[in-house]
Design an enzyme around this catalytic site. Structure first.
Site, PDB file in Angstrom:
ATOM      1  N   SER A   1      -9.464 -31.677  18.794  1.00  0.00           N
ATOM      2  CA  SER A   1     -10.368 -31.563  19.944  1.00  0.00           C
ATOM      3  C   SER A   1     -11.005 -30.192  20.096  1.00  0.00           C
ATOM      4  CB  SER A   1      -9.607 -31.916  21.221  1.00  0.00           C
ATOM      5  OG  SER A   1      -9.206 -33.268  21.183  1.00  0.00           O
TER       6      SER A   1
ATOM      7  N   GLU B   1      -2.282  24.580 -21.373  1.00  0.00           N
ATOM      8  CA  GLU B   1      -3.113  23.899 -22.350  1.00  0.00           C
ATOM      9  C   GLU B   1      -4.079  24.817 -23.091  1.00  0.00           C
ATOM     10  OE1 GLU B   1      -3.078  20.684 -23.448  1.00  0.00           O
ATOM     11  OE2 GLU B   1      -1.243  20.494 -22.252  1.00  0.00           O
TER      12      GLU B   1
END
Length: 662
Positions: free
Chosen positions: A359, A80
């Protein structure tokens, strides 16, 4: 062709002239401030394992330059901006070289933007390609290099640049294409990633592997020509396969329902932002590090236990396990497959609106009774069916045991009434302690969803979440001290700044003696009562629960170090779990107890058994217990139990869900 070449020469020369002019351009001196990048947030398990990352449009995890291998830095600079360390923001030599190359080829094949200029373009300028913008870009690049070191510019660039497939920055790119952190990239992988910057779509190694391979080798050639790598390193890297390990877009991750609750914690808490959008932005773009309580080994064992017991089609199960001393949620299964393409897949059955507890609510009423001075030795009638009058109502309340043929008409103790889950005994007990007092106890023990203070609450008429039930039973395990469930222990920014840290808070729900007494009774439920399918190789206590018409089934239980609630039922609508919908009639003592036993055995494997505190000495009764208010039963035999969940508005006749806790 000659006209095209002339245009290329003209454009390139004009570009060079413009940038040279930029050198003499004297803008107002400013200190360019690089704006912060949006960063992905990370969610970690209790042991520090990364569970998943969260990100918005930009998938980015920032890393320091010291964490980025030299091979990655050199590859990017080589392809780059090879003179990155020798220019001051823009490179006249590169501009002239690009102009010559483009003129010779007759096409714009080579650009001349430096890494600094690219950073300016990506972070400081709006889109556009005008001549004025190029001059401004060069000017800002010059100023940027006046105020930041090369190392800092390179670091920000490598964390900012786009690598395709939603990956911003080298860390996200390394994970996206190779499934590793950037620090683990080898030379060929570094070159592949560097090659993407010029054209991420064209060189996408997943979509265009041949183009990506050729581009990688171009990067390696450039590195060799600059002396960054030796000829041998170059040849070995060129010969290496591309080796892409792409991460699927819809990647699965563990404990997904738990992760959803963690996300909701941040999104709904004003401590993390003044508005919902601000909190969402922080969560998905703020680079948070979220440390949670989940134990991935226990999570896997929970999922395995459910898969081993529940049929592949039909009802589903949810499970929550937490540490009763800290409230830390260690496992949460909210359904069979969060990632399935079904309407209920992402609905969290471990939380949501909850389901009728059957229960499994009885220990709350037992704790209330003991707290009010009613001793375990108190005897109450427990016939197969009983008709009771409700204060303030003229309509009788008819209650049946799970099997109307079972019971103790002559009376039995609270211990035996709990061990055998006699509904008729507990219906009398809640009338004696008062439904509102029982609901208040449930609140103190960990239930936060709305509850109706009705007599049928003792038989499970209210909807309660599995998370809450695990917390309720955890209060008993913690000897009467309630600790709220905890999902998140710590949240920091990416730089380590602490945004949140959990504070251990506890509240006394009942005395130690009451909690220890309930525990002793619930140990007997597992040893010789309705919960024998849940027996472990260590002390354990628990209770079964079966809802109205077998639509919901529960087993909730604990050891001193782990409290777990298991629920089973149909996810969308409440359907009786009886033939032909299920292969068996599902009670709390069947599938839920089996799941609980499998999970707890695996979760606690390798840990030493812990005893519960000894049974406290029985306290004398502190108040007289009046006989139960009854009215004569109907002259005919009681019908088979076909209960409803709650008393009618006028307090009329109600029977228990067939709480056939087997």
């Amino acid at each position: 062709m000659r006209r095209r070449r002339f245009r290329v020469i003209a454009v390139s020369t004009l570009g060079a002239a413009a940038l040279v002019a930029g050198c003499s351009y004297t803008p107002t001196e400013v200190v360019p401030k690089i704006p912060p990048n949006a960063q992905s947030s990370m969610i970690f398990a209790a042991d520090g394992t990364l569970i998943t990352s969260l990100h918005g449009p930009e998938n980015r995890v920032e890393v320091s330059l010291s964490e980025i291998p030299a091979s990655v830095q050199e590859a990017v600079i080589a392809i780059e901006d090879e003179r990155f360390y020798f220019h001051h923001g823009f490179d006249i030599r590169a501009i002239l070289r690009a102009a010559r190359t483009n003129a010779e080829s007759g096409a714009v094949e080579q650009g001349a933007s430096t890494i600094t200029q690219q950073l300016v373009k990506n972070t400081l300028l709006s889109s556009g390609k005008t001549l004025d913008r190029k001059v401004q870009e060069a000017s800002l690049a010059w100023q940027l290099e006046n105020h930041y070191t090369k190392q800092r510019i390179l670091e920000v660039y490598l964390n900012t640049v786009y690598f395709g497939n939603g990956a911003y920055g080298v860390e996200a790119a390394a994970r996206e294409y190779f499934g590793v952190s950037v620090s683990q990239l080898d030379l060929p992988q570094a070159a592949t990633i560097a090659g993407l910057i010029q054209a991420p779509n064209d060189y996408d190694p997943v979509a265009h592997p041949d183009a990506a391979l050729a581009r990688r080798n171009t990067v390696l050639d450039k590195m060799a020509s600059l002396g960054d790598i030796t000829a041998g390193q170059h040849d070995d890297a060129v010969a290496a396969p591309l080796g892409i390990v792409p991460v699927p877009a819809g990647e699965r991750y563990p404990a997904p329902h738990f992760v959803d609750e963690v996300k909701k914690f941040v999104e709904n808490d004003p401590r993390f932002g003044p508005t919902p959008q601000a909190r969402r932005d922080l969560l998905y773009e703020g680079g948070l590090r979220i440390y949670t309580t989940i134990d991935l080994r226990m999570q896997a064992e929970a999922e395995a236990a459910i898969a081993a017991v529940m049929p592949p089609d039909g009802p589903q199960a949810a499970l929550v396990a937490l540490d009763p001393r800290t409230g830390y949620v260690r496992a949460m299964v909210g359904g069979p497959d969060y990632f399935a393409a079904t309407p209920t897949a992402q609905y969290n059955l471990a939380m949501g609106k909850g389901r009728g507890t059957g229960s499994a609510f009885k220990p709350i009423v037992l704790a209330t009774a003991l707290s009010e001075g009613i001793p375990l030795t108190e005897r109450l009638p427990a016939p197969g069916a009983i008709t009771l009058s409700i204060p303030g109502s003229t309509t009788p309340w008819v209650v049946h045991n799970a099997d109307p043929g079972e019971g103790a008409p002559g009376g039995t103790t609270l211990v035996e009434g709990t061990v055998h889950s006699f509904n008729t005994l507990y219906a009398q007990l809640i009338l004696q302690v008062g439904p509102q007092n029982a609901i208040d106890m449930a609140r103190r023990m960990g239930v936060s969803t709305p509850l109706e203070a009705v007599p049928a609450a003792v038989l499970g008429s209210n909807d309660v979440q599995p998370l809450e039930m695990a917390s309720v039973y955890g209060t008993l395990a913690n000897r009467g001290v309630h600790v709220d469930p905890v999902f998140v222990t710590r949240i920091t920014k990416a730089d380590g700044t602490v945004l949140y840290e959990t504070v251990h808070e506890q509240n006394k729900a009942m005395s130690q003696d009451v909690a220890d007494t309930v525990t002793n009774v619930l140990e007997q439920v597992i040893e010789r009562g309705t919960g024998t399918a849940a027996r472990l190789d260590r002390p354990a206590a628990g209770k079964t629960g079966t809802g109205e018409d077998y639509k919901n089934a529960w087993f909730c239980g604990y050891t001193p170090s782990l409290s777990t609630a298991v629920w089973a039922g149909f996810p969308e609508t409440e359907v009786p779990m009886t033939a032909p919908a299920t292969s068996i009639t599902v009670y709390g003592g069947t599938w839920p107890a089996q799941i609980w036993q499998r999970f707890m055995s695996a979760a606690l494997d390798g840990t030493a058994p812990e005893p519960f505190p000894p049974m406290p000495a029985p306290a004398p009764s502190t108040r007289p217990v009046p006989p139960p208010p009854t009215v004569p039963p109907p002259p005919t035999a009681a019908p088979p139990p076909e209960p409803v969940a709650t008393p009618p508005a006028d307090g009329g006749s109600v029977t228990d869900a067939p709480a056939a806790d087997r």
